[in-house]
Design a protein around this motif. Structure first.
Motif: not given
Lengths: 251, 230
Positions: B86-88, B94-95, B99-102
């Motif tokens: 999800i992060y990479f 996108t920047r 913590s939102f990604v987590a």
């Protein structure tokens, strides 16, 4: 066919060519029956004969495979019919009572009239309590179902259905899950209902009730109504061989 | 011995205000846990209702199929891998606040487990209750809301509590996307002071206390719900 099956202006439920299959198994086989206002119909038969399925088709808890059921001249088998409206006029009592365990008795009795018939709380409670008095359980309004005996729970379940002021009451083996000594109290409530000319369809193994209270007895086996008659004729002079065999075993 | 302990304590927590790694980490861990629990509850609840009504009435075939795919993928892969993807991959170009990604990753993950918990709760209510509701004239939805769900909630709480506990502990992998959560905070202290015992034990104790507080709250809640029953 019996005289009772003629269509009259008092006909409440007309069942026409009702069939029900579970997979390949035919449970109900082309059943045609009329139930008139004020009838107390007892449906008897061996287990697995389709009695309960027949009863559950009447308020579409089971969806019939084919055929028609006219209730107040509306075909309730039609998927477009709003079955919820019609179910409000058909009370149902289950073998396992099925009271709502998370509500007090009073809440059990008033939840449907308040939310479906838009009665005020006072109105609904007043009716619930007056009906409770008739079954002798007015002191249990604030109890929970688990605090009551089976017989008491079943009487409450009958009252719960009556609170919706139904036109017909369907009973699915209402005494089969009860201790023997509690059967009487439930049957007495049903007897009183019959006296008040409530239309009732009762699936039962209580032959005494069928003989003394009903005005029509139907014998169902293998998905067919093999015999129908008045109770005295039915029990004293059964015509069908299968009926004779069944009665010789249960009486 | 005690002198040594004192020295270590000062080195690990007092010097350079290193305790702040732990408190800031704790706040981040709490933030991620709470919001992903909420996302998980919402997701899990919706999926459970879809699957329940599919199993009982044959409704929502397509939605049920989508839910099945989701459950299979999420339960079949490790949460760390999901977090990294999800992060990479998904938010890679996108920047975006990490913590939102987590929160999204752990929420989606927890939703799958909570869906099964809610579903087993709904299934634990006898079929007769549903039929009794319908026979009175309640619609399918009214029966769910007024009769099935209030009973299911009580049965679900212990398993749900278990899931919350796992989730809080699972957030300790947030460090993989360079988030400074509680675990990472302790680890940073270790890398600065070259002493492992104090920071890591402190981190462990903090998780332990968190879980114990949560357990007490749930116990209390359960007792209150039972009281209403009889």
């Amino acid at each position: 066919m019996n005289d009772n099956n003629k269509e009259t202006k008092d006909t409440l439920i007309q069942v026409k060519n009702l069939c029900k299959q579970f997979g390949k198994k035919k449970v109900l086989n082309d059943i045609t029956v009329n139930i008139n206002k004020g009838d107390v119909v007892c449906v008897i038969g061996p287990s697995g004969s389709g009695k309960s399925t027949f009863l559950r088709c009447l308020n579409r808890l089971e969806t019939p495979t084919s055929g028609q059921i006219l209730f107040d001249n509306v075909d309730i088998c039609n998927p477009k019919t709003d079955i919820d409206i019609h179910r409000q006029k058909m009370g149902m009592v289950f073998q396992q009572f099925n009271l709502f365990p998370h509500m007090t008795i009073l809440k059990n009795l008033t939840i449907a009239p308040i939310s479906l018939q838009h009665k005020s709380q006072e109105e609904a409670e007043e009716m619930a309590i007056s009906l409770l008095k008739r079954v002798g359980l007015e002191d249990r309004v604030n109890s929970y179902p688990s605090q009551l005996s089976g017989g008491q729970q079943q009487r409450i379940a009958i009252v719960r259905a009556l609170c919706m002021q139904p036109e017909v009451m369907l009973f699915d083996e209402p005494t089969s899950a009860l201790d023997p000594e509690m059967v009487g109290e439930v049957l007495n409530v049903m007897k009183d209902l019959a006296k008040e000319k409530m239309t009732m369809v009762v699936v039962t193994h209580e032959m005494g009730f069928a003989r003394n209270v009903s005005n029509r007895v139907m014998f169902l086996d293998g998905g067919n109504f093999l015999e129908e008659n008045t109770p005295s004729e039915f029990f004293d002079h059964p015509q069908n061989d299968r009926t004779k065999l069944f009665l010789s075993k249960v009486l | 011995m005690f002198e040594n302990f004192r020295e270590q304590f000062i080195l690990n927590f007092i010097d350079d205000n290193r305790w702040q790694y732990l408190t800031n980490g704790l706040l981040l861990t709490l933030k991620i846990s709470i919001f992903s629990i909420i996302i998980g509850i919402i997701l899990g609840f919706i999926i459970a209702v879809i699957k329940y009504s599919h199993d009982n009435n044959g409704n929502c075939k397509i939605l049920n199929f989508i839910c099945d795919i989701y459950l299979t993928i999420i339960r079949g892969t490790p949460v760390v891998v999901q977090l990294l993807i999800i992060y990479f991959v998904i938010f890679g170009s996108t920047r975006i606040d990490k913590s939102f990604v987590a929160i999204i990753a752990f929420g989606i993950n927890s939703g799958a487990y909570q869906a099964e918990i809610f579903r087993s709760g709904l299934n634990s209510i006898p079929r007769g209750q549903y039929e009794a509701g319908r026979s009175l004239g309640f619609s399918s939805n009214q029966t769910m809301v007024k009769i099935i769900m209030p009973q299911a909630v009580k049965n679900v709480i212990p398993a749900l509590c278990n899931e919350f506990i796992s989730l809080i502990k699972e957030t300790s992998v947030s460090g993989y996307i360079a988030l400074e959560d509680l675990t990472k905070g302790g680890d940073i202290i270790r890398s600065r002071t070259y002493s492992a015992f104090m920071p890591l034990i402190a981190v462990a104790l903090t998780y332990l206390v968190l879980v114990m507080i949560l357990t007490q709250i749930v116990k209390h809640l359960e007792r209150n719900l039972r009281k209403n029953e009889r």
